[in-house]
Design an enzyme around this catalytic site. Structure first.
Site, PDB file in Angstrom:
ATOM      1  N   GLU A   1      25.435  18.378  51.175  1.00 35.05           N
ATOM      2  CA  GLU A   1      25.321  17.203  52.036  1.00 35.05           C
ATOM      3  C   GLU A   1      24.965  17.565  53.464  1.00 35.05           C
ATOM      4  O   GLU A   1      25.713  17.339  54.403  1.00 35.05           O
ATOM      5  CB  GLU A   1      26.602  16.371  51.938  1.00 35.05           C
ATOM      6  CG  GLU A   1      26.714  15.718  50.566  1.00 35.05           C
ATOM      7  CD  GLU A   1      28.092  15.152  50.260  1.00 35.05           C
ATOM      8  OE1 GLU A   1      28.765  14.693  51.199  1.00 35.05           O
ATOM      9  OE2 GLU A   1      28.486  15.205  49.074  1.00 35.05           O
TER      10      GLU A   1
ATOM     11  N   HIS B   1      35.815   5.191  37.702  1.00 36.98           N
ATOM     12  CA  HIS B   1      35.797   6.150  38.805  1.00 36.98           C
ATOM     13  C   HIS B   1      36.873   7.184  38.577  1.00 36.98           C
ATOM     14  O   HIS B   1      38.056   6.845  38.428  1.00 36.98           O
ATOM     15  CB  HIS B   1      36.023   5.430  40.134  1.00 36.98           C
ATOM     16  CG  HIS B   1      35.913   6.342  41.324  1.00 36.98           C
ATOM     17  ND1 HIS B   1      36.875   6.419  42.300  1.00 36.98           N
ATOM     18  CD2 HIS B   1      34.946   7.221  41.681  1.00 36.98           C
ATOM     19  CE1 HIS B   1      36.491   7.313  43.213  1.00 36.98           C
ATOM     20  NE2 HIS B   1      35.328   7.804  42.860  1.00 36.98           N
TER      21      HIS B   1
ATOM     22  N   HIS C   1      29.525  12.649  41.606  1.00 39.68           N
ATOM     23  CA  HIS C   1      29.311  12.872  43.038  1.00 39.68           C
ATOM     24  C   HIS C   1      29.933  14.212  43.406  1.00 39.68           C
ATOM     25  O   HIS C   1      30.823  14.692  42.711  1.00 39.68           O
ATOM     26  CB  HIS C   1      29.894  11.694  43.837  1.00 39.68           C
ATOM     27  CG  HIS C   1      28.993  10.500  43.849  1.00 39.68           C
ATOM     28  ND1 HIS C   1      28.693   9.810  44.995  1.00 39.68           N
ATOM     29  CD2 HIS C   1      28.298   9.892  42.848  1.00 39.68           C
ATOM     30  CE1 HIS C   1      27.856   8.805  44.710  1.00 39.68           C
ATOM     31  NE2 HIS C   1      27.611   8.835  43.413  1.00 39.68           N
TER      32      HIS C   1
ATOM     33  N   GLU D   1      26.331   6.767  52.388  1.00 41.31           N
ATOM     34  CA  GLU D   1      27.689   6.726  52.950  1.00 41.31           C
ATOM     35  C   GLU D   1      27.744   7.384  54.323  1.00 41.31           C
ATOM     36  O   GLU D   1      28.566   7.039  55.160  1.00 41.31           O
ATOM     37  CB  GLU D   1      28.687   7.396  52.010  1.00 41.31           C
ATOM     38  CG  GLU D   1      28.463   8.877  51.842  1.00 41.31           C
ATOM     39  CD  GLU D   1      29.378   9.515  50.795  1.00 41.31           C
ATOM     40  OE1 GLU D   1      30.107   8.776  50.110  1.00 41.31           O
ATOM     41  OE2 GLU D   1      29.356  10.751  50.682  1.00 41.31           O
TER      42      GLU D   1
END
Lengths: 697, 697
Positions: A177, A379, A459, A484
């Site tokens: 990221e 999730h 993720h 995000e």
């Protein structure tokens, strides 16, 4: 369809040695002859090089493997045998950017034999396509070699000179990221793959890998200037890979093209993966989804079970009704299960994957979902405690299956190198997100999920290497900086980020980028409560509204989130219509224009329909693109429903102006798109019948 | 002399917990109270922090160790016991920057006990001096722990904010031989130690280690922004350190000071090393030496045995006569032994350390040396093939001892991570220059050499960590970019390089920088032969002539090379006089002025004499320094023999102007030094008796 296959076994000496050099050379060219791979071996070891358009693209680069307790393949090697083949086939994807994929390649399997130490050999198998090459190591059965611990992979990628490069650093705390670094290749200290280059000649190159199984993920480290070496993510004890002969490594891939868009139109990674192993996968459903998720990132709700808990029964039903109203397929809910209180990112061991909070009545939610035709999307956040997750995995999957969940987003929020597992001695060890432990773990989750007809979207994942071909329920993943970061990142994603992603991250496979935010300044709102201030207002969406729509076409994913709060969509119905219409599964995709880091335009045809869609976006510079609509089907009229930046639109100062207009177009027409700074255009080409009296441009 | 010693065993709860926090805290302050170390332990693990002048200097930073097959020290720890002491002693060096060293510290040994898993404990021992702190781990005897493989050291150094930093990257191909990066600490991806910082408060900090034995060298890697983690150089199979309990690790050191010169005046590293283990070391002789070495770097001669072989009997005798004429002690000769033909840097296995080439009559050379009072200095280049060297080591040392060699320069020219060894299975493995294998190897060489009364000077070494205290025959080493880079480096060493080295590399110990080049543009000469062109003329000495003299005082080494060709010295006798005079062993040394990367001035008093010397140099900026001569001995007159940059001198355009002048000075006088860009000043303060009639300034 198999066109033709040619096999040839070539012995050393009759190997197509075009080179006048003393060292024997094995050569392979792509079907169109424009890419050539040459392999040599001798006292110094084994090396390959790649030429494109008659010029060096990758200079002489090392090959080899080294093991801990067994002789490896380093120096003193010879080419013992070369076996060649050519294949030209097509195959179908159950979902994807296109239905039909052509696989036309020439193959060369080079057997390297050691000339020192115990008798042993290693095959390096090369495949050359018109859009690039791949190669992998294959260690066959041989006496004295059984279980092996790989301690080094010697593969190098030596660039002949500085190339312009786009990359993210490897082995950092923030995993994949990072914003992309742009600059000369000699400045790249380390990099994850895909890493993309543009040579001074204009040739484009992207390095990655395909079919990462039973191995550790490969990042690159710059050894000597412009020589990049394979750097596998080690186990906690330093060994890179634990395996046994016979084994094959992942394919090291070099996507090659003249233009930047050639990289985008390549299917090389998929073609190097194994065919579907799951059989009937009709239960894997592309589609759009909403979620109780963004609200937590912009501090309207919390994950933990407090007074503004997001994951409640009533909120989920509200989102389900919203989804049903617009034809979306699912609702992701985060914060539904025990373990989210306090600093959950350190709470990995506390997560319970079969016990919801008291305010989340999963049975009632599932019943409502059946009524309105919308599924709960599951999730599983682990916070990196993978031992805890694996201990509960089967029960967790069964629990969700009971409640009609057909898709799960998994999460591994933890610093790079800090995935926790408990080893056989009961000792806590820390592993890399892309080490062999996690490569194996993800496959375990995907295959267990398949038994329950559940798709997986990880993720903080391991990078994509095309395994969706073999396991079509591995439906998407994160693995880059997504939207995000616009909620709380400092800096947020700059305009150029989505103009770089297509040429880097997106070459590896679909991304759950979670686009479609309509309130572009969420942190400028007053806080909902005094003890929960907004994030820094520097965190914001650095795009125009039109670009948010374009993302649905530009950043491919079979599952696209409609990520904002429902009220923000209902406030802008004219813009929202595009999101309502846009499909997520395609008959064909064509990148029609673009340059890395500057802009891109994709055209895609919906699967099972006649419409085409186009998405174009730019970086911080305004741009005017004139595109030929030659991708449209001939003999068909289209109403182009154009969503474009309005007058004066600018990502920084004036992001909202949007114009929605229509025009009639046909194949071969030209269309000029005016993109604002940080802007975009989204178009639905709706196939229409037009009576002669009304026809016209 | 032992002043006083206080021991105290403090139980948990009565531990000087000045902090109101719930977690128990152990604290230690320096004797002057300006530095404070605080240690805490709990569920999250063990942490330390360092405050200086009442402000955070190093923020809360992790401690710990992890092992492969044994429970380690990571999380769930408590402080079981704290034992304190204070010591104030002085000790003498057989040679060095100063004779007498004071060691005044307070010590705190913190016992960390695990609260999870098997019963085990780890001591973290801290010592606080007025000039910094050190800490190390000590694993004592305990049940269940015998042989251990360390797989991670969790030590961190978390800076509370961006500091200005000076560092070189770690784990690169060029080992320690990089120019220093200057910039904010958050930009430092990886770094070797010493790494030096300047905080916004003006405080100075340098991180390093002391007493690196039985362990792997530590570099740093930036984990989260401004948090640096220990990164040990791994064995080829990934394990970091192989050892057994009980063991101690090297000391992790933080040198701390108000001014940059405080770092230069610190003896922290030496004070944390064990006393001399070799007994009588009067056979270790500081001194200056010349060598058949520079000629090869500037392409007048070759290492290999061809028509311009440097290492011939007649050349060596010529250099010996030159050395004798000026009182230099030795002649280094490279290229004397079998193995130098062709690309010798890949020839490691071919080196023979007991067989000279035919044109090198070592017996005749030794005989001539005895006659003129100059020794041959030995040379053992390994090209990284350490197994070959170790197999011949004892014979090689005996061979040299037979020929009066009392000092050997060793070499390990190989890319970082490419030291070759043959393991117990006969498999070739590659190791790091600073991994445990090489740490052990260097100590093996030094101790074997000591048996023959030979001193060792490794190039391409493991970094210095002060072991010259324990093994005073470990006389110097390279381990940074030295003057050879001015012969062929692109770029060569820029002017600021020698203004950074004192505050970084030189904090670890002496460097064989090989200064004193008088022909500052060696590559502008026409080639000696057509097939041996000169190096690129961009490679040159980016200093003035005066700076070359200043280097002998600024960059401390007990052995200093008089590196240029004899003819270049005899062409400039007025400048050469300083080199003839300057000693290499000192009674005392004081850094009197300086700022990192800008300039530095050292004053040193010769050992066994009355003279003082001063060396000052600057980076690319001219500078005027006014210094108080308060270091001179009171009641003594000195004739200051000043060698300074002449009018208009400039490292780039006009490097040669030099003025040599004298003045009479006394303690307390002020002297203004005008340094040209890239310039310097060298001064011999010759103690003189002055008759009243002639006295004056």
């Amino acid at each position: 369809m198999l066109r033709f296959v040619v096999f040839a076994v070539v012995l050393l000496g009759v190997c197509g040695c075009a080179n006048a050099d003393a060292a024997p050379v094995a050569e392979l060219t792509s079907p169109d002859g424009r890419i050539r791979v040459s392999v040599e071996a001798g006292e110094a070891g084994a090396f390959y090089r790649v030429d494109f358009r008659g010029e060096p693209l990758v200079a002489r680069s090392r090959l080899g493997l080294m093991f801990k307790a067994v002789y490896g393949f380093d120096r003193n090697l010879e080419i013992a045998e070369v076996e060649t083949a050519e294949r030209d086939t097509t195959w179908e994807q159950p979902w994807g950017e296109r239905r039909t994929v052509r696989d036309h390649h020439r193959e060369m399997a080079v057997t390297l034999r050691a000339t020192e130490g115990p008798k042993r050999s290693l095959i390096v198998r090369f495949r050359a396509f018109d859009d690039g090459i791949g190669f992998r190591y294959e260690l066959g059965e041989q006496s004295g070699i059984d279980a092996v611990e790989i301690i080094d992979e010697l593969t190098e990628f030596a660039l002949p000179q500085d190339y312009q490069s786009w990359s993210i650093p490897a082995r950092g705390w923030n995993r994949y990221e990072y914003l992309y670094d742009t600059g000369p290749s000699s400045d790249v200290h380390s990099a994850h793959t895909p890493i993309t280059f543009k040579a001074p000649s204009g040739a484009h190159l992207s390095i990655h890998e395909a079919a990462l199984v039973n191995y550790a993920g490969m990042s690159l480290i710059q050894k000597r200037p412009n020589t990049f070496k394979a750097h596998l993510a080690p186990w906690s004890d330093g060994v890179l890979v634990r395996t046994k002969a016979p084994f094959v490594t992942p394919w090291r891939t070099l996507q090659i093209g003249d233009a930047a868009t050639d990289l985008l139109n390549s299917s090389l990674i998929l073609n190097l993966n194994e065919p579907n192993a799951l059989g009937d996968v009709s239960w894997v459903e592309p589609g759009k989804y909403v979620g109780i998720w963004w609200a937590m990132h912009i501090r309207d709700r919390s994950w933990g079970n407090d007074t503004i808990h997001g994951a409640t029964t009533s909120e989920t039903i509200r989102y389900m009704d919203f989804a049903a109203k617009y034809g979306f397929k699912g609702v992701l809910v985060e914060g539904w299960n025990i373990g989210w209180d306090g600093d959950w990112y350190n709470n990995g061991a506390l997560f319970d994957f079969t016990r919801p909070y008291d305010d989340f009545d999963i049975a009632a939610i599932a019943a409502h979902g059946r009524k309105v035709g919308v599924r709960l999307i599951g999730h599983h956040e682990t916070s990196g405690d993978v031992s805890n997750y694996e201990a509960q995995l089967e029960d967790a999957l069964d629990f969700y299956a009971t409640h009609d969940v057909a898709q799960i987003k998994t999460g591994y929020v933890a610093d790079g190198g800090r995935i926790e597992r408990i080893d056989d001695h009961g000792i806590r060890k820390y592993e890399w997100h892309d080490g062999q432990f996690m490569v194996d773990h993800h496959l375990r989750v995907v295959t267990e999920a398949a038994k329950r007809q559940i798709s997986i979207n990880p993720h903080e994942p391991v990078k994509d290497t095309g395994l969706r071909r073999t396991y079509p329920n591995w439906i998407a993943r994160e693995g880059a900086r997504g939207s995000e970061y616009d909620a709380w990142g400092i800096p947020p994603n700059p305009p150029e980020h989505t103009a770089i992603l297509p040429y880097t991250r997106m070459l590896s496979g679909p991304m759950d980028y979670t686009p479609g935010i309509f309130d572009l300044r969420p942190n400028e709102r007053p806080p909902l409560r005094a003890d929960m201030p907004r994030n820094d207002p520097r965190s914001r969406l650095e795009t125009t509204l039109a670009k948010q729509l374009a993302l649905y076409v530009v950043l491919y994913s079979p599952i696209q989130m409609v990520a904002d709060l429902p009220e923000n969509y209902e406030a802008r119905p004219e813009a929202f219509q595009f999101i309502v219409d846009v499909p997520t599964d395609w008959e064909e995709s064509i990148a029609v224009a673009g340059e890395i880091g500057d802009y891109v335009a994709f055209a895609r045809k919906e699967r099972g329909g006649d419409d085409w869609y186009l998405g174009a976006l730019t970086d911080e510079d305004a741009r005017s693109l004139t595109l030929d609509l030659d991708f449209l089907d001939g003999g068909q009229n289209y109403e182009a429903q154009i969503y474009r930046d309005g007058e004066g639109a600018h990502f920084d100062t004036n992001p909202y102006p949007l114009v929605v207009e229509t025009r009639l177009v046909r194949q071969g027409d030209a269309l000029t798109l005016d993109l604002a700074p940080g802007g975009g255009t989204a178009i639905r080409f709706k196939a229409v019948s037009v009576l002669p009296a009304v026809a016209g441009k």
